[in-house]
Motif scaffolding. Sequence first.
Motif, mmCIF file in Angstrom:
data_model
loop_
_atom_site.group_PDB
_atom_site.id
_atom_site.type_symbol
_atom_site.label_atom_id
_atom_site.label_comp_id
_atom_site.label_asym_id
_atom_site.label_seq_id
_atom_site.Cartn_x
_atom_site.Cartn_y
_atom_site.Cartn_z
ATOM 1 N N VAL A 100 0.810 -1.529 -0.045
ATOM 2 C CA VAL A 100 -0.041 -0.023 -0.247
ATOM 3 C C VAL A 100 0.846 1.234 -0.094
ATOM 4 O O VAL A 100 0.862 2.308 -0.661
ATOM 5 N N VAL A 101 1.967 1.100 0.701
ATOM 6 C CA VAL A 101 3.166 2.632 0.753
ATOM 7 C C VAL A 101 3.567 2.955 -0.965
ATOM 8 O O VAL A 101 3.557 4.190 -0.229
ATOM 9 N N LEU A 102 3.625 1.594 -1.466
ATOM 10 C CA LEU A 102 4.067 1.897 -2.712
ATOM 11 C C LEU A 102 3.478 2.591 -3.452
ATOM 12 O O LEU A 102 3.338 3.637 -4.080
ATOM 13 N N VAL A 103 2.075 1.891 -3.141
ATOM 14 C CA VAL A 103 1.543 2.207 -4.247
ATOM 15 C C VAL A 103 0.974 3.678 -4.141
ATOM 16 O O VAL A 103 0.992 4.561 -5.337
ATOM 17 N N SER A 104 0.711 4.109 -2.396
ATOM 18 C CA SER A 104 1.020 5.776 -2.729
ATOM 19 C C SER A 104 1.704 6.638 -2.701
ATOM 20 O O SER A 104 1.060 7.815 -3.314
ATOM 21 N N LEU A 105 2.819 6.173 -2.680
ATOM 22 C CA LEU A 105 4.185 7.071 -3.196
ATOM 23 C C LEU A 105 4.400 7.003 -4.599
ATOM 24 O O LEU A 105 4.181 8.259 -5.442
ATOM 25 N N PHE A 106 3.797 5.824 -5.727
ATOM 26 C CA PHE A 106 3.818 5.932 -6.651
ATOM 27 C C PHE A 106 3.313 6.063 -7.427
ATOM 28 O O PHE A 106 3.351 5.811 -8.885
ATOM 29 N N ALA A 107 2.043 6.210 -7.489
ATOM 30 C CA ALA A 107 0.253 6.169 -8.134
ATOM 31 C C ALA A 107 0.554 7.701 -8.483
ATOM 32 O O ALA A 107 -0.655 6.534 -9.887
ATOM 33 N N ARG A 108 1.522 7.882 -8.262
ATOM 34 C CA ARG A 108 1.083 9.171 -9.338
ATOM 35 C C ARG A 108 1.675 8.920 -11.069
ATOM 36 O O ARG A 108 0.873 9.733 -12.138
ATOM 37 N N GLN A 109 2.598 8.089 -10.596
ATOM 38 C CA GLN A 109 3.874 8.602 -12.089
ATOM 39 C C GLN A 109 3.069 7.191 -12.863
ATOM 40 O O GLN A 109 2.899 7.317 -13.852
ATOM 41 N N VAL A 110 2.617 6.040 -12.444
ATOM 42 C CA VAL A 110 1.823 5.118 -12.987
ATOM 43 C C VAL A 110 0.179 5.444 -13.289
ATOM 44 O O VAL A 110 -0.214 5.455 -11.407
ATOM 45 N N VAL B 244 4.749 7.574 15.412
ATOM 46 C CA VAL B 244 5.530 7.260 14.041
ATOM 47 C C VAL B 244 4.842 7.411 13.177
ATOM 48 O O VAL B 244 4.984 7.960 12.043
ATOM 49 N N GLY B 245 3.785 6.387 12.692
ATOM 50 C CA GLY B 245 3.095 5.794 11.924
ATOM 51 C C GLY B 245 2.124 7.349 11.755
ATOM 52 O O GLY B 245 2.492 7.997 10.689
ATOM 53 N N THR B 246 1.488 8.165 12.544
ATOM 54 C CA THR B 246 1.429 9.428 12.698
ATOM 55 C C THR B 246 1.821 10.541 11.866
ATOM 56 O O THR B 246 1.701 11.204 10.868
ATOM 57 N N LEU B 247 3.208 10.809 12.557
ATOM 58 C CA LEU B 247 4.575 11.822 12.347
ATOM 59 C C LEU B 247 5.019 11.721 10.664
ATOM 60 O O LEU B 247 4.600 12.520 9.778
ATOM 61 N N MET B 248 5.056 10.082 10.526
ATOM 62 C CA MET B 248 5.203 10.381 8.902
ATOM 63 C C MET B 248 4.663 10.427 8.020
ATOM 64 O O MET B 248 4.252 10.790 7.197
ATOM 65 N N SER B 249 2.855 9.893 8.181
ATOM 66 C CA SER B 249 1.711 10.393 7.008
ATOM 67 C C SER B 249 1.560 11.073 6.856
ATOM 68 O O SER B 249 1.489 11.648 6.171
ATOM 69 N N ALA B 250 2.087 12.535 8.648
ATOM 70 C CA ALA B 250 1.611 13.614 7.738
ATOM 71 C C ALA B 250 2.699 14.656 7.191
ATOM 72 O O ALA B 250 2.414 15.639 6.955
ATOM 73 N N SER B 251 4.054 14.140 7.707
ATOM 74 C CA SER B 251 5.178 14.682 6.067
ATOM 75 C C SER B 251 4.871 13.914 5.502
ATOM 76 O O SER B 251 5.117 14.891 4.842
ATOM 77 N N VAL B 252 4.157 13.465 5.026
ATOM 78 C CA VAL B 252 4.541 12.865 3.968
ATOM 79 C C VAL B 252 3.144 13.315 2.470
ATOM 80 O O VAL B 252 2.476 12.417 3.385
ATOM 81 N N SER B 253 2.899 13.928 2.089
ATOM 82 C CA SER B 253 1.785 14.040 1.648
ATOM 83 C C SER B 253 1.392 12.768 0.565
ATOM 84 O O SER B 253 1.993 11.805 0.292
ATOM 85 N N ASN B 254 -0.158 11.877 0.879
ATOM 86 C CA ASN B 254 -1.064 10.482 0.370
ATOM 87 C C ASN B 254 -0.264 9.886 0.665
ATOM 88 O O ASN B 254 -0.254 8.598 0.144
ATOM 89 N N LEU B 255 -0.286 9.890 2.227
ATOM 90 C CA LEU B 255 1.031 8.655 2.545
ATOM 91 C C LEU B 255 -0.703 7.781 4.393
ATOM 92 O O LEU B 255 -1.031 9.056 4.508
ATOM 93 N N PRO B 256 -1.174 6.390 3.537
ATOM 94 C CA PRO B 256 -1.777 6.727 4.521
ATOM 95 C C PRO B 256 -1.203 6.699 5.131
ATOM 96 O O PRO B 256 -0.543 5.918 5.681
ATOM 97 N N THR B 257 -2.320 6.406 6.744
ATOM 98 C CA THR B 257 -1.443 6.549 7.873
ATOM 99 C C THR B 257 -1.512 4.191 8.375
ATOM 100 O O THR B 257 0.076 4.431 9.100
ATOM 101 N N GLY B 258 -2.372 3.460 7.902
ATOM 102 C CA GLY B 258 -2.253 3.043 8.474
ATOM 103 C C GLY B 258 -1.210 1.709 7.948
ATOM 104 O O GLY B 258 -0.104 0.914 9.061
#
Lengths: 290, 317
Positions: A100-110, B244-258
Amino acid sequence: MSEFWILLTGSLVAGCCGILGVFLVLRKMAMIGDAISHSVMPGIVIAFLLSGSRDSLLMMLAALAFGLLTTFLIQMFQQSGIQSDASIGVVFTALFAIGVVLVSLFARQVHLDQDAILYGEIAYVHWNLWELGGISMGPKAVWLLGFTLIVISAVIGLFYKQFKLCAFDPALAAAIGIPVALFHYLLMGLVSMATVSSFESVGAILVVGMLIIPASTAYLLTERLGVMIGLSVAAGVASTFIGYGAAVLLDASIAGCMVCASALLFVAAFLFSPTQGIVAKKLRMRRLAS
Amino acid sequence: MNDIWSMLSDPNMQWIFLGCTLLGLSSGIIGCFSYLRKQSLMGDTLAHAALPGICIAFMLTGVKSIGLFLIGAGAAGLLATFGIGYITRHTKLKQDAAMGIVLSGFFGLGIVLLTLIQHGDYGNQAGLDKFLFGQAASMIASDVVTMSIVCGLLITVCTLLFKQFKLISFDAGFARGIGYPVALLEQLLMLLVVVAVVAGIQAVGVVLVAALLITPAVSARYWTDRLGLMVVISGVFGALSGAVGTLMSASVSNLPTGPVTVLAATLLFGVSVLFGPTRGLIAKRLLRKQVKKSFTRENEQLAKSGANNGVKKEAAL
């Protein structure tokens, strides 16, 4: 024509999952099936990021690798003393989270949609056509699923006796010299293949419904393995048809409706199975009492 | 680092941060008991099963409030546990198959309802799909307050009933023998799991909330053999991953917390697997080396004394 392709795709998914689900249910590994269907996600995403297309052999191989990795990790943690269900839980959530992290990080590009992986878009199957030398050969998903179904049937057909013995009595199988571990990994590899080829149509999460529910329905109706496989596939195909009908009526997710339909079939078998259904048991009790 | 401090000085963020940390703490604590009772995957099943409950609660009321969702999801979760129990008792299907059936059946229903909501004319539905992966940033102050109260309640109940829960986790038969209401306590524990899962859904999401119950508990098991300590360590691990999850997801856009929270928990798990004092891989390897060394030393001594004996025997002859 689109209806035909959707139903064909759904039936092929039901075929692939129905055959494998029987062995998962018999070997009490239903939750491992669930884990694999989640944890092939990073494989799918990585292959997609590398190749940039949805229909590559690479995707199949990556998903296969992650499926086997999941099985291996679960086995490893189990042997180091963690309870089996906890090790399943740790492994698949971690791998799924990576996906899920990979998708949300790179989903814009692909062009890869989170939702498409999770619930699939069987309604768009007939738009994604495979062209060979300028001639349209039908939807790609159908070819992919057909290929997977052939592989699964071939492997299970060739080693039917071995799989049967491993499912019912692994100790005896090991004693007479069948490589039980190899067949375990073979089965898990097939499950990963089935998951990745169905993810486009029913999604990575709902494929577990198609794996476990029809097989459990069949388990309640018969006591013969061959019949059980047949019934499982039949229940899967039936739920595809019912589910599609319901989805058209309700204007809702087709994959969701298919799983709901198979759950309804399970409830029906649970209640009215001639040998093990609740109603049959009650009637037998009454007859005994009188 | 400066970013993190500036983020933490934002009052809204402080609330969310606090809520997620508390959530991790309470799920870590409850996870210990479900791990010891060999019911780790129950959390996963209950989380998936909560989705239709949430959708129905939204369809009936049309408001997005965590309190209502708690009720809907709690009802669905109880129905799911009941269903699993009923299937395992009345058929030859084993618990794992029953869990798989209930999990995917309920989740399928949830997806159908979710699409019905999206296609139907329910206003204000945007963001309901955030429940799948969690978006802590989408929480509002009242949500955080509800969540904190719920988590505080969970921790209190666990502290008060610690002795009872300990006994039913290790020896339910004995607990029944000395007159504890075991069935009631088991149901209560299940209810606590449902509540923890539902409280976590908005922050971590339906699909991954189970990891908060499982992973910290398994990691804590590597560090200690005492339940009291295990509960504390597991709670701390959970709280750390939540933070950690909250901080990371708040600092990078479009990253879900879970997923980030789960990855943080998994990282702690990896550290525990490697460095756990007696069960960790490194400790085990060291122990093996030590045993090998002492074994060869003993062998040598034995051989030496054996040789000496031989010499003495010859001398005696």
